[in-house]
Enzyme design. Sequence first.
Site, mmCIF file in Angstrom:
data_model
loop_
_atom_site.group_PDB
_atom_site.id
_atom_site.type_symbol
_atom_site.label_atom_id
_atom_site.label_comp_id
_atom_site.label_asym_id
_atom_site.label_seq_id
_atom_site.Cartn_x
_atom_site.Cartn_y
_atom_site.Cartn_z
ATOM 1 N N GLY A 75 0.831 -1.188 0.000
ATOM 2 C CA GLY A 75 0.000 0.000 0.000
ATOM 3 C C GLY A 75 0.868 1.240 0.000
ATOM 4 N N GLY A 78 3.667 0.997 2.845
ATOM 5 C CA GLY A 78 4.646 -0.067 2.965
ATOM 6 C C GLY A 78 4.116 -1.392 2.451
ATOM 7 N N VAL A 80 3.339 -5.709 3.340
ATOM 8 C CA VAL A 80 3.028 -6.705 4.364
ATOM 9 C C VAL A 80 3.604 -8.039 3.900
ATOM 10 C CG1 VAL A 80 1.231 -7.916 5.646
ATOM 11 C CG2 VAL A 80 0.933 -5.495 5.068
ATOM 12 N N LYS A 95 4.012 -5.863 8.887
ATOM 13 C CA LYS A 95 3.885 -4.659 8.066
ATOM 14 C C LYS A 95 5.198 -3.889 8.170
ATOM 15 C CE LYS A 95 0.202 -2.041 7.658
ATOM 16 N NZ LYS A 95 -0.901 -1.067 7.931
ATOM 17 N N ASP A 178 -11.569 4.055 8.236
ATOM 18 C CA ASP A 178 -11.247 3.565 6.894
ATOM 19 C C ASP A 178 -11.823 2.168 6.676
ATOM 20 O OD1 ASP A 178 -10.202 3.841 4.355
ATOM 21 O OD2 ASP A 178 -8.181 3.171 4.900
#
Length: 235
Positions: A75, A78, A80, A95, A178
């Site tokens: 994303g 960063g 995962v 992450k 979110d």
Amino acid sequence: MTVCFDDATVLELIEGRLAPDALAAADEHLDDCIACRTLVTQLARGTGPDRAVDRVLERGHTLGRYVLGDVLGAGAWGRVYSAWEPELDRRVAIKVLRDGADRARVLREAQAMAKLDHPNVVGIHEVGDGYVAMELVEGDTLRVWAKSARTWREVARVIGDVARGLAAVHAAGLVHRDIKPDNIIIGTDGRARLGDFGLARAKHDAEPDGAAGTPVYMAPELLAGDAATPASDQF
């Protein structure tokens, strides 16, 4: 109706990876959409070439006491990875922040998730230097899961899981800010879990700060500049 950018489009846009036709369409959309324009501007400030370097770490790379495996996703902040924790002989998800990314945000995510111990919320194990170790959930995002035909009972079960997880988030004094299909994981056990608490805030501290969230999934009051609430999470 014009559709706002998803995470992949935003990331490709700010990294200059959109194809010419897609870039032209994105520019046209940005001319008309204040929410997407604000979001792209905010992310570009934190992930520009001078401030964020996206390194793909190799299998076997160690972070703290964890040994990295495959990349599970990426994303704006960063990547995962799957990982193994030899001391406890367990698999986890790590992450890893981009160099120069907002580490305060990741710490905030970890602190928010650490307050929760609920079967419908992804669990957190540890916060390290530039990474967060979390529960590894084998399964798909809700976006992927929903592409296959599902019975109404399956859909109702997932909605119930999400509602219970969100109720736990709010009971802990947080707003997620979110909620979207990409931040909900359906495990192979059929249980849905909420993840990605990078934008989470305490209820009393959820003041407006621009287009925080993903515009296409944001409640109307957030797009209008109001503060996030449990009701806007439910939207």
